[in-house]
Scaffold this active site. Sequence first.
Site, short mmCIF file in Angstrom:
data_model
loop_
_atom_site.label_atom_id
_atom_site.label_comp_id
_atom_site.label_asym_id
_atom_site.label_seq_id
_atom_site.Cartn_x
_atom_site.Cartn_y
_atom_site.Cartn_z
CB CYS A 235 51.20 36.92 6.35
SG CYS A 235 51.13 38.39 7.29
CG LEU B 61 40.58 15.71 17.02
CD1 LEU B 61 39.27 15.67 15.79
CD2 LEU B 61 41.65 17.04 16.69
CD GLU C 109 37.01 25.15 6.80
OE1 GLU C 109 37.51 25.67 7.80
OE2 GLU C 109 37.62 25.19 5.71
#
Length: 339
Positions: A171, A59, A16
Amino acid sequence: MPWKGETDPYKIWISEIILQQTRVQQGLAYYERFIAAFPNIGSLAESEEEKVFKLWEGLGYYSRCKNLIATAKYIHQELGGRFPEKYEEIIALKGIGEYTASAISSFAFHQPFAVLDGNVFRVLSRFFGLTTPINTNEGKKIYKELAYQLLPPKQSAAYNQAIMDFGATVCKPSLPECATCVMRKECVAFQNNMVSILPVNEKVIKQTKRVFYYFILEFDGRLYIRKRTQQDIWQNLFEFFLIEDSGKKSDDEILIDFLKRFGLKKNEYSLQSIFKKYQQKLTHQTIIGCFIYLILEKEIFIDDDYQLIEKKELAKFPFPKFINTYLKEKESIFKFVVS
């Protein structure tokens, strides 16, 4: 993805944090390298910080890495290496907000917490036809309340994963699969031709421009570098000697300022090249950079922050992507390898 169905709170936490502000395909490789290098909290907490930053290199948003290290050390040293299970204790950890705390609580401990990421916001906005901006306090409150109304308490992990995957694969932000979507008959956005305008996001980012002149200074086959320790972008990463300018001076003027500052005479240096400008856009600022390569005939003292390293050691140090990308293009000129 390797984190799908994962119940280890450490691995969920790592995934995460990496995926914040990072595309999944890019984050995947970093996640796999991180878990291989640091399979548990103890190995991350006890590792040298430069090694961790080196793995994070490229990153961006390096405060994430700094917080990752701090939290790993706290859990290892203060909690005996055991990841806390209560939501209140998880969200109190450095670098963990509502979304990450909810994800860990739901996926690792099967607690009834709704996970609200960009995919979930988009699905809820389109399905219910919500036009309240998702980045306002009012919007966040509305979406959070709705997410908890829809959450099946005993199946929170499966539901959270399903709605996130639905947003990522069906979606989607652009070119959603509305024609084959099983929800289209009930979807307010689809029925009212609003898919392309939802969700609403009023966020306006003010961009600032900064001009960096990096001097690659070589003396006796060694290079001057330092660690960025100030509260600024790329904190804890390394860089070459830097002059930051407003952009009003020319490259030649900047070079003259540098030579005057260190009292360098013509026979005490050789100018190898002044390379073209390089640009990188960050969230709130644009960095315009220029690299000036000098070979020095005498050693200079800049300040205590700088160290002279062998060229072959350069790959050991974590540098901003801004510097690495440029140097990789010029490896044949600099004659050293950038990892």
